[in-house]
Design an enzyme around this catalytic site. Structure first.
Site, short mmCIF file in Angstrom:
data_model
loop_
_atom_site.label_atom_id
_atom_site.label_comp_id
_atom_site.label_asym_id
_atom_site.label_seq_id
_atom_site.Cartn_x
_atom_site.Cartn_y
_atom_site.Cartn_z
N CYS A 2 0.87 -1.10 0.12
CA CYS A 2 -0.06 -0.09 -0.13
C CYS A 2 0.83 1.52 0.13
O CYS A 2 2.11 1.27 0.21
CB CYS A 2 -0.83 0.07 1.24
N1 GLN Z 1 -1.09 -6.33 4.68
C1 GLN Z 1 -1.87 -5.02 4.63
C2 GLN Z 1 -3.22 -5.38 3.84
O1 GLN Z 1 -3.60 -6.51 3.35
C3 GLN Z 1 -1.54 -4.03 3.95
C4 GLN Z 1 -1.17 -4.40 2.68
C5 GLN Z 1 -0.20 -3.37 1.99
O2 GLN Z 1 0.67 -2.67 2.45
N2 GLN Z 1 -0.13 -3.55 0.66
O3 GLN Z 1 -4.40 -4.50 3.52
#
Ligand code: GLN
Length: 254
Positions: A2
């Site tokens: 993210c």
């Molecule tokens: N693990 C978290 C989620 O699934 C954050 C994922 C991310 O940083 N892409 O939302």
């Protein structure tokens, strides 16, 4: 994974902060430039902001890509705030796909986001899960590693730990059990606290306020990269960056 962003400063519209910048969060949802893991962030998004005189923030979250929600663009155009936390999501496989897993997570005055993943979740976190009382465990906002991390951090905040200490302790505790990427972003509308632990993090501070973000939203040259394994604390006019390993017994800036 993210991308996330927090802002403190003079009241600014959500559109100006998130949608208008050439490489802002909207653009980062399909074309991030500094993301170390994953490619697009199209599994949902969220924004939280504080209204004057109310310590509890509002949230707008959806399970669709940020670019696919014209209603958010409309709301963002006319909503201004002095404190904002927003994120676009690339879901970790095996986690909940709905909007409950889109950051920011919230509890009272707090907004929280996690960029990263816990390897081996949920099995690898057995001893951490056991720290949480049943009401907190069953009250987690979503079935995703980030919600567990927020449960652990918010329990420490409720117990009176400083924000810096709570984030640094959870990075240390999780890292002792498994590998992972643990870039956290936390605000109460007055202070931003963040970790750089496995993915990119930048900050900018000036007359238009402080922005702490996974990556720069433009090329203006005033962005500073945070070294990996750092803890950042910021207000609207000041930023402090230190190694996570330092003991965090006192608030740094206030
Ligand atoms: N693990 C978290 C989620 O699934 C954050 C994922 C991310 O940083 N892409 O939302």
């Amino acid at each position: 994974m993210c991308r996330h962003l927090a802002f403190l400063g003079p009241p600014t519209s959500l559109a100006e902060l998130l949608l208008a910048p050439e490489h802002g969060l909207l653009k980062q949802s399909w074309a991030p430039r500094r993301q170390l893991h994953g490619t697009v962030n199209a599994d949902g998004f969220g924004a939280g902001w504080y209204a004057a005189g109310d310590p509890v923030p509002a949230r707008y979250r959806r399970a669709v890509p940020m670019w696919a929600d014209p209603s958010f663009a409309d709301v963002a155009r006319v909503t201004s705030s002095a404190a904002v936390l927003a994120a676009v999501r690339s879901a970790t496989p095996g986690t909940t796909p709905d909007e409950s897993a889109a950051a920011p997570y919230a509890d009272g005055k707090w907004l929280f986001s996690h960029n990263g993943r816990i390897e081996g979740w949920p099995h690898s976190t057995q001893t951490l899960v056991a720290q949480l009382p049943a009401d907190r465990l069953l009250g987690l906002e979503s079935r995703v590693d980030s919600a567990l991390l927020w449960g652990l951090i918010s329990a420490k905040l409720d117990a009176g730990e400083t924000a810096g200490n709570a984030l640094a302790t959870v990075v240390t505790e999780v890292s002792a059990l498994t590998t992972g990427r643990l870039n956290f972003l936390l605000t109460d509308g007055v202070t931003i606290t963040a970790t750089a632990a496995g993915d990119s993090l930048f900050w900018r501070c000036g007359p238009s306020g402080t922005v702490v973000a996974s990556e720069p939203s433009d090329d203006d040259g005033n962005w500073h990269e945070v070294p990996d394994q750092s803890l950042l604390t910021a207000t609207a006019d000041r930023v402090d960056v230190r190694p996570i390993s330092v003991e965090w017994k006192e608030p740094i800036l206030i």
